[in-house]
Design a protein around this motif. Structure first.
Motif, PDB file in Angstrom:
ATOM      1  N   GLY A 193       0.844  -1.193   0.000  1.00  0.00           N
ATOM      2  CA  GLY A 193       0.000   0.000   0.000  1.00  0.00           C
ATOM      3  C   GLY A 193       0.873   1.234   0.000  1.00  0.00           C
ATOM      4  N   GLY A 194       0.299   2.345   0.396  1.00  0.00           N
ATOM      5  CA  GLY A 194       1.072   3.584   0.416  1.00  0.00           C
ATOM      6  C   GLY A 194       0.741   4.394   1.648  1.00  0.00           C
ATOM      7  N   PRO A 195       1.519   5.432   1.903  1.00  0.00           N
ATOM      8  CA  PRO A 195       1.241   6.266   3.074  1.00  0.00           C
ATOM      9  C   PRO A 195      -0.078   7.024   2.922  1.00  0.00           C
ATOM     10  N   LEU A 196      -0.708   7.288   4.039  1.00  0.00           N
ATOM     11  CA  LEU A 196      -1.993   7.997   4.061  1.00  0.00           C
ATOM     12  C   LEU A 196      -1.920   9.312   3.288  1.00  0.00           C
ATOM     13  N   THR A 197      -0.750   9.929   3.271  1.00  0.00           N
ATOM     14  CA  THR A 197      -0.625  11.218   2.592  1.00  0.00           C
ATOM     15  C   THR A 197      -0.898  11.102   1.083  1.00  0.00           C
ATOM     16  N   HIS A 198      -0.796   9.881   0.536  1.00  0.00           N
ATOM     17  CA  HIS A 198      -1.109   9.684  -0.886  1.00  0.00           C
ATOM     18  C   HIS A 198      -2.596   9.459  -1.142  1.00  0.00           C
ATOM     19  N   VAL A 199      -3.354   9.280  -0.078  1.00  0.00           N
ATOM     20  CA  VAL A 199      -4.795   9.034  -0.236  1.00  0.00           C
ATOM     21  C   VAL A 199      -5.501  10.369  -0.408  1.00  0.00           C
ATOM     22  N   THR A 200      -6.115  10.559  -1.580  1.00  0.00           N
ATOM     23  CA  THR A 200      -6.719  11.873  -1.853  1.00  0.00           C
ATOM     24  C   THR A 200      -8.174  11.941  -1.429  1.00  0.00           C
ATOM     25  N   SER A 201      -8.862  10.795  -1.454  1.00  0.00           N
ATOM     26  CA  SER A 201     -10.247  10.815  -0.997  1.00  0.00           C
ATOM     27  C   SER A 201     -10.651   9.433  -0.497  1.00  0.00           C
ATOM     28  N   GLU A 231       0.494  11.456   8.683  1.00  0.00           N
ATOM     29  CA  GLU A 231       0.086  10.802   7.424  1.00  0.00           C
ATOM     30  C   GLU A 231       1.238  10.151   6.664  1.00  0.00           C
ATOM     31  N   PHE A 232       2.476  10.407   7.098  1.00  0.00           N
ATOM     32  CA  PHE A 232       3.628   9.753   6.461  1.00  0.00           C
ATOM     33  C   PHE A 232       3.977   8.442   7.160  1.00  0.00           C
ATOM     34  N   ASN A 233       3.563   8.336   8.422  1.00  0.00           N
ATOM     35  CA  ASN A 233       3.886   7.137   9.199  1.00  0.00           C
ATOM     36  C   ASN A 233       2.679   6.226   9.383  1.00  0.00           C
ATOM     37  N   ILE A 234       1.584   6.566   8.692  1.00  0.00           N
ATOM     38  CA  ILE A 234       0.413   5.695   8.668  1.00  0.00           C
ATOM     39  C   ILE A 234       0.284   5.202   7.232  1.00  0.00           C
ATOM     40  N   MET A 235       0.454   3.904   7.040  1.00  0.00           N
ATOM     41  CA  MET A 235       0.300   3.324   5.708  1.00  0.00           C
ATOM     42  C   MET A 235      -1.139   2.800   5.601  1.00  0.00           C
ATOM     43  N   ILE A 236      -1.674   2.836   4.377  1.00  0.00           N
ATOM     44  CA  ILE A 236      -2.986   2.234   4.149  1.00  0.00           C
ATOM     45  C   ILE A 236      -2.753   1.012   3.265  1.00  0.00           C
ATOM     46  N   ASP A 237      -3.123  -0.163   3.781  1.00  0.00           N
ATOM     47  CA  ASP A 237      -2.826  -1.393   3.033  1.00  0.00           C
ATOM     48  C   ASP A 237      -3.912  -1.710   2.011  1.00  0.00           C
ATOM     49  N   GLU A 238      -3.794  -2.867   1.350  1.00  0.00           N
ATOM     50  CA  GLU A 238      -4.715  -3.195   0.264  1.00  0.00           C
ATOM     51  C   GLU A 238      -6.135  -3.450   0.758  1.00  0.00           C
ATOM     52  N   THR A 239      -6.297  -3.657   2.078  1.00  0.00           N
ATOM     53  CA  THR A 239      -7.645  -3.842   2.619  1.00  0.00           C
ATOM     54  C   THR A 239      -8.207  -2.516   3.146  1.00  0.00           C
ATOM     55  N   ASN A 240      -7.495  -1.416   2.855  1.00  0.00           N
ATOM     56  CA  ASN A 240      -7.895  -0.080   3.307  1.00  0.00           C
ATOM     57  C   ASN A 240      -7.820   0.117   4.816  1.00  0.00           C
ATOM     58  N   HIS A 241      -7.010  -0.702   5.466  1.00  0.00           N
ATOM     59  CA  HIS A 241      -6.802  -0.519   6.901  1.00  0.00           C
ATOM     60  C   HIS A 241      -5.418   0.073   7.144  1.00  0.00           C
ATOM     61  N   PRO A 242      -5.289   0.802   8.258  1.00  0.00           N
ATOM     62  CA  PRO A 242      -3.993   1.433   8.531  1.00  0.00           C
ATOM     63  C   PRO A 242      -2.951   0.444   9.066  1.00  0.00           C
ATOM     64  N   VAL A 243      -1.709   0.682   8.698  1.00  0.00           N
ATOM     65  CA  VAL A 243      -0.562  -0.034   9.257  1.00  0.00           C
ATOM     66  C   VAL A 243       0.392   1.054   9.752  1.00  0.00           C
ATOM     67  N   ILE A 244       0.774   0.972  11.001  1.00  0.00           N
ATOM     68  CA  ILE A 244       1.609   2.021  11.595  1.00  0.00           C
ATOM     69  C   ILE A 244       3.092   1.663  11.438  1.00  0.00           C
ATOM     70  N   ILE A 245       3.893   2.651  11.072  1.00  0.00           N
ATOM     71  CA  ILE A 245       5.343   2.436  10.943  1.00  0.00           C
ATOM     72  C   ILE A 245       6.109   3.536  11.694  1.00  0.00           C
ATOM     73  N   ASP A 246       7.425   3.378  11.736  1.00  0.00           N
ATOM     74  CA  ASP A 246       8.343   4.424  12.208  1.00  0.00           C
ATOM     75  C   ASP A 246       8.295   4.648  13.726  1.00  0.00           C
ATOM     76  N   PHE A 247       9.057   3.841  14.463  1.00  0.00           N
ATOM     77  CA  PHE A 247       8.928   3.831  15.923  1.00  0.00           C
ATOM     78  C   PHE A 247      10.078   4.347  16.784  1.00  0.00           C
ATOM     79  N   PRO A 248      11.213   4.762  16.208  1.00  0.00           N
ATOM     80  CA  PRO A 248      12.339   5.066  17.116  1.00  0.00           C
ATOM     81  C   PRO A 248      12.054   6.152  18.155  1.00  0.00           C
ATOM     82  N   GLN A 249      11.095   7.030  17.880  1.00  0.00           N
ATOM     83  CA  GLN A 249      10.866   8.154  18.798  1.00  0.00           C
ATOM     84  C   GLN A 249       9.785   7.867  19.826  1.00  0.00           C
TER      85      GLN A 249
END
Ligand code: ADP
Ligand code: MG
Length: 376
Positions: A193-201, A231-249
């Protein structure tokens, strides 16, 4: 840098690997590691270390530089990448390399594949390249104490990321499956999938909004705050559900500024939904709503969680650095004590110790992180 020259992985030998590991060890307390020191730490059976170092310089895995007091070798970004990637290929975690798919604030992201051609995601942490913006006050201190800071900060960042990802994955959070890590590299599942920021609607923003807010609360109830929930660290997968990434902080909900971080994560989601989808809701979680039911922060020893020994303490100790967890956060305190550069002369015992560490490091590189955890 930026591009990975992976062809090099095939050319270099076990001896090259040993020499690079010796330089890595030497860099614990030397900005530049004298050739003679590399030779005695690497302890090659048949010698020839100077020729090997020369070739490694040609491949830009090492550089030879003139210092104020003495000349010596330094591991380059590419050299450090090489050590980690070689370890991960030896362990058969990764078998081939694909394209760069992202350049984050402090990372480079690539697609890779395992031996069965399953796609995976490789994240190389690059702290200190964009410079120590988070340890501003301590920068000079670090530069003074140990110019190899980028090496261990990148490594701490990767270690933390892997630890959080594993703890979250084990609890059923929607995060990429962590596969393995070595030095500054983390290997994880590739999100389809892609990051939420790529989701336009979206047809209906409400369920996604609820899902994200519920995740923030679920994390909070486990004792942690993502800290960069955007929106850069929330990915939307092929099922339209969020996957969270980027944890060092990530931080503990016991951190003195926890509420601030929590509110900021919530605000990020609200503002994005308003701006992008024109969606607003009176319903949003508050820090006081949290009901702790887990100790994820203690398990990973999150920043802000008070315990004497955590992943990063151990790492820093291992690197011979006395640093507190708070040093990795904003601090204006300046602590540039004028410590003399360590003498380049090692005792026989110290050399023996370093040789042992090289052996251990090479041995460690053959075992996967997950096996190391379960073996304990
Ligand atoms: P940084 O810490 O540098 O921000 P991130 O972990 O956020 O790095 O990754 C940067 C970008 O790389 C993300 O926005 C995403 O587009 C992509 N990315 C990261 N991890 C994955 C993954 N597991 N699967 C697919 N894409 C990913
Ligand atoms: Mg990111």
């Amino acid at each position: 840098m930026g591009k990975l020259d992976v062809a090099i992985l095939r050319y270099l030998t076990g001896e090259d690997f040993r020499v690079l590991t010796a330089v890595e060890m030497g860099m614990k307390n030397h900005e530049l590691v004298p050739g003679s020191l590399v030779a005695s730490i690497a302890n090659l059976r048949h010698g020839g270390v100077h020729k090997l170092m020369k070739d490694l310089c040609k491949h830009r895995l090492l550089t030879y530089e003139r210092g104020k007091q003495y000349d010596g070798y330094r591991l380059t970004n590419a050299g450090y990448d090489y050590l980690a990637l070689k370890a991960l290929t030896n362990r058969k975690v990764i078998a081939s390399f694909g394209n760069q798919i992202g350049v984050g604030k402090e990372s480079n992201i690539y697609t890779v594949a395992d031996e069965d051609r399953n796609p995976l995601c490789l994240k190389l942490h690059r702290l200190g390249r964009t410079c120590f913006r988070n340890i501003k006050g301590k920068r000079d201190y670090h530069a003074h104490r140990n110019k190899a800071s980028w090496l261990y900060l990148s490594r701490i960042s990767a270690t933390k990321e892997f630890a959080y990802m594993k703890a979250l994955y084990d609890r059923g959070f929607p995060v990429p499956k962590p596969m393995d890590f070595n030095r500054h590299c983390v290997v994880m599942e590739l999100v389809n999938g892609g990051p939420l920021t790529h989701v336009t609607s979206v047809e209906d923003p409400e369920p996604l909004y609820d899902e994200l807010m519920n995740l923030i609360v679920r994390l909070g109830n486990c004792g942690v705050i993502h800290g960069d929930f955007n929106e850069f660290n929330i990915m939307i997968d092929e099922t339209n559900h969020p996957v969270i990434i980027d944890f060092p902080q990530m931080v503990s909900t016991s951190h003195p500024n926890a509420e601030l971080y929590f509110d900021r994560d919530v605000r990020c989601v609200r503002e994005f939904f308003k701006k992008r989808f024109g969606y607003e809701s009176e319903l949003f979680p508050k820090f006081s709503d949290l009901e702790r039911d887990d100790e994820l922060d203690a398990e990973v020893a999150c920043s802000g969680y008070k315990r004497s020994k955590g992943v990063e303490d151990e790492l820093l100790q291992e690197m011979g650095i006395e640093l507190e967890v708070s040093d990795l956060e904003d601090s204006d305190e300046d602590n540039a004590d004028d410590e003399q550069e360590r003498s380049t002369k090692y005792t026989d015992n110290e050399i023996e110790e370093l040789r042992k560490e090289v052996e251990q490091s090479i041995e460690h590189d053959e075992k996967s992180a997950l096996k190391q955890i379960t073996a304990k």
